[in-house]
Each structure stands twice: as C-alpha cells, then as structure tokens.
Design a protein around this motif. Sequence first.
Motif, short mmCIF file in Angstrom:
data_model
loop_
_atom_site.label_atom_id
_atom_site.label_comp_id
_atom_site.label_asym_id
_atom_site.label_seq_id
_atom_site.Cartn_x
_atom_site.Cartn_y
_atom_site.Cartn_z
N ALA A 16 1.00 -1.18 0.21
CA ALA A 16 -0.01 -0.03 -0.10
C ALA A 16 0.66 1.31 0.11
O ALA A 16 0.53 2.34 -0.78
CB ALA A 16 -0.89 0.09 0.95
N TRP A 33 -6.94 2.40 -4.25
CA TRP A 33 -6.91 3.63 -4.70
C TRP A 33 -6.59 4.78 -3.62
O TRP A 33 -6.77 4.09 -2.46
CB TRP A 33 -8.04 4.05 -5.58
N PHE A 34 -6.06 5.78 -4.00
CA PHE A 34 -5.59 6.82 -2.96
C PHE A 34 -6.24 8.36 -3.57
O PHE A 34 -6.13 8.41 -4.86
CB PHE A 34 -4.25 6.71 -2.80
N SER A 35 -6.36 9.01 -2.61
CA SER A 35 -6.74 10.51 -3.01
C SER A 35 -6.28 11.32 -2.13
O SER A 35 -6.36 11.00 -0.91
CB SER A 35 -8.32 10.59 -3.33
N PRO A 69 -0.51 12.46 0.72
CA PRO A 69 0.25 11.35 1.56
C PRO A 69 1.15 11.50 2.47
O PRO A 69 1.08 10.91 3.39
CB PRO A 69 0.88 10.38 0.21
N ALA A 112 -5.98 12.54 3.39
CA ALA A 112 -5.44 11.53 2.67
C ALA A 112 -6.83 10.38 2.91
O ALA A 112 -7.16 10.07 4.18
CB ALA A 112 -4.31 10.86 3.30
N ASN A 151 -8.10 0.38 0.87
CA ASN A 151 -7.22 -0.83 1.03
C ASN A 151 -7.92 -1.82 0.90
O ASN A 151 -8.83 -2.06 1.39
CB ASN A 151 -6.35 -0.61 2.32
N ILE A 166 1.95 4.64 -2.79
CA ILE A 166 1.94 6.16 -2.78
C ILE A 166 3.23 6.92 -2.61
O ILE A 166 3.38 7.79 -2.32
CB ILE A 166 0.98 6.49 -1.81
N ASN A 196 -3.10 -1.15 -1.56
CA ASN A 196 -3.89 -0.28 -1.80
C ASN A 196 -4.55 -0.37 -3.37
O ASN A 196 -4.10 -0.67 -4.04
CB ASN A 196 -3.08 1.05 -1.89
N GLN A 221 -11.61 1.38 3.69
CA GLN A 221 -11.53 2.73 3.39
C GLN A 221 -10.85 3.65 4.60
O GLN A 221 -11.86 3.39 5.65
CB GLN A 221 -12.92 3.33 2.82
N MET A 268 -7.97 6.59 1.62
CA MET A 268 -7.19 5.28 0.98
C MET A 268 -8.30 4.15 1.15
O MET A 268 -9.14 4.13 1.88
CB MET A 268 -6.07 4.70 1.69
#
Length: 168
Positions: free
Chosen positions: A59, A158-160, A163, A130, A134, A63, A156, A112, A132
């Motif tokens: 994960a 996706w990520f938004s 970080p 942040a 996961n 990022i 992970n 999440q 995530m």
Amino acid sequence: MTLITIPKNASTEAKLQALVDENQIVDAIHRYTAGLDFGDADLLESALTEDATVDLSLAMAKIGYEFPPLTPRSTIMGGLLPAVGPLDTSHRISNVRVAITGDTATLTCYAQAQHYLPGHGPKPEETRQALMMNRYQAELVRSRDSWRIQTLLIDNAWFSGDPTILIG
C-alpha cells in the motif's frame, strides 16, 4: 455482510459455532481499525497475536513510500499507534469474506480510511486529507478468549489526497 460456508448436514451446534466464530473473526478486524481510529492501545493489542505481522509495504509503495513489515505486536504498537492514533481518522470495513478451518481463518475485506491532521477533521473548510481504499487479507488464529490477527497484508486499491499526512 460476510459469507461463510456451513455444510448443510452440519449439526445445529456446529452451525452456531461457525456463526460465533465468524462474528469474532470480523470483530478482530474492527478492533484493529477502531484501535487505530481512537488511539486505543488496549483495543489494538486485543486484535493481534503476540507474534503478529502487519505488512503495509504494498500500500505504501503505491503512494511513494517504503515501509517495512511490522512484527511482532510490540513493534506494530510502537509503529502504527503513534503515527495513526493522533490523526483524525476513520476506517470503514466492507465486502468482508471469511473462511474458517479449525482454529485458523482467512479474512478478506476492503478498508476505506480517511485521515486528517490532528484537530482538522471536524473543520468544514479543511481540504488537506488522505483517503485510501485498501484491500486487507488477514490470517487469524483462535486464542483462549477471541480470534486474533496473526498476519495482515494491506494493499492499496486507490488513493486520493496528500500522502504526507500519513508520515507526519
């Protein structure tokens, strides 16, 4: 919702035990995430075996960070709780699947996690965060009083966001 397979010809006692086990297994992942969310060392510790391993390397690599697996439980407690516990954070668990074999089990789910800097989460104007999604894969073992996580692999999906919130 979780799904376990209970043989149709299983006794009522076996069916009830499977449901109790499933509930306790799912509770272990909730104890883990709630321990992080509330900075509660006792709750987090109750979710993990003494020789537990939490591996966030997949994960974190996605990022841009190197993060070694944490083991045993004392290292997990010393590494994760000070980093995540102070944050305004919340984990939501979904798509839980459980497979039980005797005194061991495998759990997969999504987690999440929304993270804000300490004291910033409740502020409507705050946009630095942040978020995530996961994938968790956990191996659990039955202990005297509950089920506990022995290994937890976190990858992970996706990520938004930012970080750097996660690394202080």
